[in-house]
Design an enzyme around this catalytic site. Sequence first.
Site, mmCIF file in Angstrom:
data_model
loop_
_atom_site.group_PDB
_atom_site.id
_atom_site.type_symbol
_atom_site.label_atom_id
_atom_site.label_comp_id
_atom_site.label_asym_id
_atom_site.label_seq_id
_atom_site.Cartn_x
_atom_site.Cartn_y
_atom_site.Cartn_z
ATOM 1 N N HIS A 163 37.439 3.559 19.036
ATOM 2 C CA HIS A 163 36.830 2.928 20.204
ATOM 3 C C HIS A 163 36.844 3.869 21.409
ATOM 4 C CE1 HIS A 163 35.191 -0.647 22.028
ATOM 5 N NE2 HIS A 163 36.071 -0.597 23.014
ATOM 6 N N ASP A 184 36.306 1.994 14.444
ATOM 7 C CA ASP A 184 36.523 1.224 15.671
ATOM 8 C C ASP A 184 37.214 -0.094 15.340
ATOM 9 O OD1 ASP A 184 36.301 -0.252 18.092
ATOM 10 O OD2 ASP A 184 34.492 0.861 18.653
ATOM 11 N N SER A 188 31.062 -0.365 25.012
ATOM 12 C CA SER A 188 31.713 -1.614 24.656
ATOM 13 C C SER A 188 31.054 -2.802 25.383
ATOM 14 C CB SER A 188 33.219 -1.495 24.937
ATOM 15 O OG SER A 188 33.953 -2.472 24.262
#
Length: 223
Positions: free
Chosen positions: A199, A172, A114
């Site tokens: 995610h 995601d 991320s």
Amino acid sequence: VAAMAEGRPLRLLGLHGYRQSERRFRQRTGALRKALRGRAELVAVNAPHPVPGGGGDDDDADADDPPRGWWFSGPGTFEAGEVAAAPAGLEESLSAVAAALKEHGPFDGLLGFSQGAALAAMVCALRARGDPRFPVAFAILVAGFASRAPAHRHFYREPIALPTLHVVGDADAVIAASLSRELAQHFVEPVVLSHPGGHFVPAAAPQKKAYLDFLDRFRPAQG
């Protein structure tokens, strides 16, 4: 050099996501570390900036382990899609990564998740330009994205010539798959691995094979 001859495991510096920490990242990458056992070792570090207001993704926030971030798009906040006029904190984070590579190294590559993957991509850009602070050969970027901040545009000006594996979650909801694919296009010959999940750092059989195939390109020669 002895370790090289013995085909030692590769060493990866892990860069956690926004509102995570080294400890949380370690807890959430157990399946991945198991999948890589004997082939690669993952050593994570904390981002330098505590995120104000605690909590976030994790309800188990405690004072000793505040959620952290690598940079902010607004005062004490971060939004991946925000075109931040005055992003703050990135230089300290680049210095923190350089310090970790030096103090805990040698490392072979980076593994970012991320916001940590977005930071790892910036490190790749600097490395590809010959920045001596970042002696890494490759990166695995999970749920990454390119920063929208104009001040960060220079990282993406030219194609980044460092081998990368981009892991994209089709479901995601935090970092849209399209953002991760867009980041991949800033690299020379990126390897893109899609998975049906959201995610997180996936480590089921198909992803395990893709990680190992990618990492095998960088394995020290046996004997």
